[in-house]
Scaffold this active site. Structure first.
Site, PDB file in Angstrom:
ATOM      1  N   ARG A   1      12.662  79.860  70.258  1.00 55.02           N
ATOM      2  CA  ARG A   1      12.732  78.830  69.228  1.00 55.02           C
ATOM      3  C   ARG A   1      11.332  78.700  68.616  1.00 55.02           C
ATOM      4  O   ARG A   1      10.388  79.352  69.057  1.00 55.02           O
ATOM      5  CB  ARG A   1      13.282  77.494  69.739  1.00 55.02           C
ATOM      6  CG  ARG A   1      13.074  77.131  71.164  1.00 55.02           C
ATOM      7  CD  ARG A   1      11.644  76.987  71.561  1.00 55.02           C
ATOM      8  NE  ARG A   1      10.943  76.062  70.671  1.00 55.02           N
ATOM      9  CZ  ARG A   1       9.656  75.990  70.511  1.00 55.02           C
ATOM     10  NH1 ARG A   1       8.851  76.837  71.151  1.00 55.02           N
ATOM     11  NH2 ARG A   1       9.092  75.136  69.692  1.00 55.02           N
ATOM     12  N   GLY A   2      11.202  77.817  67.617  1.00 53.61           N
ATOM     13  CA  GLY A   2       9.952  77.739  66.872  1.00 53.61           C
ATOM     14  C   GLY A   2      10.107  78.557  65.602  1.00 53.61           C
ATOM     15  O   GLY A   2      10.562  79.720  65.656  1.00 53.61           O
ATOM     16  N   ALA A   3       9.767  77.954  64.458  1.00 51.30           N
ATOM     17  CA  ALA A   3      10.093  78.560  63.163  1.00 51.30           C
ATOM     18  C   ALA A   3       9.592  80.000  63.008  1.00 51.30           C
ATOM     19  O   ALA A   3      10.379  80.921  62.728  1.00 51.30           O
ATOM     20  CB  ALA A   3       9.576  77.658  62.043  1.00 51.30           C
TER      21      ALA A   3
ATOM     22  N   ASP B   1       8.872  73.213  60.005  1.00 50.18           N
ATOM     23  CA  ASP B   1       9.953  74.207  59.963  1.00 50.18           C
ATOM     24  C   ASP B   1      10.309  74.612  58.540  1.00 50.18           C
ATOM     25  O   ASP B   1      10.870  75.687  58.313  1.00 50.18           O
ATOM     26  CB  ASP B   1      11.187  73.681  60.685  1.00 50.18           C
ATOM     27  CG  ASP B   1      10.944  73.667  62.182  1.00 50.18           C
ATOM     28  OD1 ASP B   1      10.345  72.698  62.674  1.00 50.18           O
ATOM     29  OD2 ASP B   1      11.308  74.662  62.839  1.00 50.18           O
TER      30      ASP B   1
ATOM     31  N   ARG C   1      20.413  79.370  62.893  1.00 52.26           N
ATOM     32  CA  ARG C   1      19.863  78.001  62.835  1.00 52.26           C
ATOM     33  C   ARG C   1      19.519  77.719  61.375  1.00 52.26           C
ATOM     34  O   ARG C   1      18.950  78.579  60.696  1.00 52.26           O
ATOM     35  CB  ARG C   1      18.624  77.856  63.740  1.00 52.26           C
ATOM     36  CG  ARG C   1      18.961  78.011  65.231  1.00 52.26           C
ATOM     37  CD  ARG C   1      17.786  77.616  66.111  1.00 52.26           C
ATOM     38  NE  ARG C   1      17.607  76.170  66.146  1.00 52.26           N
ATOM     39  CZ  ARG C   1      16.525  75.577  66.680  1.00 52.26           C
ATOM     40  NH1 ARG C   1      15.554  76.295  67.184  1.00 52.26           N
ATOM     41  NH2 ARG C   1      16.421  74.251  66.677  1.00 52.26           N
TER      42      ARG C   1
ATOM     43  N   ASN D   1      10.267  68.821  60.369  1.00 55.64           N
ATOM     44  CA  ASN D   1       9.739  69.250  61.668  1.00 55.64           C
ATOM     45  C   ASN D   1      10.569  68.565  62.752  1.00 55.64           C
ATOM     46  O   ASN D   1      11.505  67.800  62.453  1.00 55.64           O
ATOM     47  CB  ASN D   1       8.247  68.916  61.795  1.00 55.64           C
ATOM     48  CG  ASN D   1       7.616  69.586  63.010  1.00 55.64           C
ATOM     49  OD1 ASN D   1       7.780  70.799  63.195  1.00 55.64           O
ATOM     50  ND2 ASN D   1       6.943  68.836  63.848  1.00 55.64           N
ATOM     51  N   LYS D   2      10.238  68.834  63.985  1.00 48.26           N
ATOM     52  CA  LYS D   2      11.010  68.331  65.120  1.00 48.26           C
ATOM     53  C   LYS D   2      11.277  66.833  65.009  1.00 48.26           C
ATOM     54  O   LYS D   2      10.416  66.077  64.588  1.00 48.26           O
ATOM     55  CB  LYS D   2      10.231  68.654  66.410  1.00 48.26           C
ATOM     56  CG  LYS D   2      10.917  68.277  67.704  1.00 48.26           C
ATOM     57  CD  LYS D   2      12.352  68.723  67.794  1.00 48.26           C
ATOM     58  CE  LYS D   2      12.555  70.208  67.605  1.00 48.26           C
ATOM     59  NZ  LYS D   2      13.987  70.555  67.368  1.00 48.26           N
TER      60      LYS D   2
END
Ligand code: MRU
Length: 342
Positions: free
Chosen positions: A48-50, A237, A89, A247-248
């Site tokens: 995960r993580g853009a 993101d 995603r 973002n998160k």
């Protein structure tokens, strides 16, 4: 101990993905030999993580092109794989950015020579991986200049090497400042419900030797009101043309709190995280995940049977709450809108 964790490695025939669902206690690698497996590890958040999912998807395209060689219509197979990978995603633009670039620039032989296409897409995925590494290194250096001796930097989610091909974004800037010898500390939010802060960022901070404290997400206001944090930096993101960014989940409330307490609030992201096709953050699709992630904690049910939960995985922070956007081109400051040169 090595001072850098890696999110993925290409072996020449297979994509090895570090299973982030098992961190911090187990280092287990998942071997992906098909594009469908790459889709699954992105969808299930093993990776995960853009920027990391963008690079993984590029290698997914390379694998799809290899599989396409034995298919009746290789071009159609590769194009269908692209759509499938992009659907894993929805929020981070890096995923679609990488796959679209694979088709537009990375596969000149697509439709004419399937074997050549496979070689081209493999080389192009390598190029996108190096591109991410270079961008993150550049932005980490620009970001490090924002921090001074004595700073305590508050951050959310995980934005280190695990979230990218290498170095990280917001975490990269913090780490670079620390490596330059600056006397800094970190406050990391645990980041419910997936716990990227507790499980991943704490591991990266321990590995790098950076002093830090972990807090639950609800403690952010307390730490700011008690002078325990001096600056905030987070990842992104997707950044819209006006500087609004996703973002998160929990990032927006940090931005509001930072403004109230007079703290500088930055986001850090490579230019590949910008989406210039959308005018504002209102157009960013927000991933909604399963309610069970909220109704449970570390796999254990915590809410009474019959409870329901919301689980938006990201939120949007309006540009007016930003002090600056750290990129591989430098640090952009308000008013946002011109993105060639800070
Ligand atoms: O759901 P995740 O873990 O993929 O979300 C990650 C984030 O929100 C990060 O802050 C963002 O991708 C930037 S990472 C360099």
């Amino acid at each position: 101990m090595s001072d850098e964790l890696r999110s993925l490695l290409w072996t020449g025939s297979c994509l090895s993905v570090l299973d982030q669902l098992k961190l911090p206690f187990e280092l287990d690698w998942i071997q992906c030999t098909s594009y469908c497996q790459v889709y699954s590890v992105i969808k299930n958040m093993n990776i995960r993580g853009a920027p990391a999912i963008g690079v993984a998807a590029a290698y997914g395209m390379a694998l799809a092109a290899r599989e396409a060689i034995s298919m009746p219509d290789p071009e159609q197979f590769v194009r269908a794989a692209a759509d499938y990978l992009k659907s894993a995603r929805p929020t981070a633009i890096n995923l679609a950015w990488a796959v679209d670039r694979c088709l537009a620039e990375g596969a000149p032989s697509l439709g004419t020579d399937a074997v050549a296409t496979a070689d081209e897409l493999t080389a192009f995925a390598d190029q996108l991986a190096r591109d991410d590494e270079e961008r993150n290194l550049a932005l980490s250096k620009y970001g490090a200049d924002l921090f001074d001796d004595g700073d305590t930097i508050l951050t959310i989610c995980n934005t280190g090497a695990l979230a990218t091909y290498r170095y990280g974004t917001a975490f990269g800037a913090i780490n670079e400042a620390f490596k330059q010898g600056k006397n800094i500390q970190v406050i990391a939010l645990e980041t419910r419900p997936y716990l990227q802060g507790a499980r991943l960022t704490a591991l990266e901070l321990v590995t790098a030797g950076i002093p830090f404290h972990l807090i639950t997400d609800g403690m952010a206001g307390f730490t700011m009101s008690h002078g325990m944090a001096t600056k905030v930096i987070v990842g992104a993101d997707r950044i819209a043309a006006n500087g609004d960014f996703a973002n998160k989940i929990g990032t927006y409330q940090l931005a509001v709190l930072a403004r109230y307490h007079g703290l500088p609030f930055y986001t850090a992201a490579p230019m590949s995280s910008f989406d210039f096709t959308i005018a504002s953050g209102a157009e960013i699709p927000i991933e909604q995940r399963d309610e069970d992630e909220v109704l449970t904690f570390a796999g254990q049910r915590v809410a009474a049977n019959g409870s329901h939960a919301y689980n938006p995985s990201f939120d949007v922070t309006p540009n007016e709450l930003l002090t600056g956007i750290v990129t591989d081109r430098g640090v952009f400051r308000p008013p946002f809108g011109k993105w060639e040169q800070p």
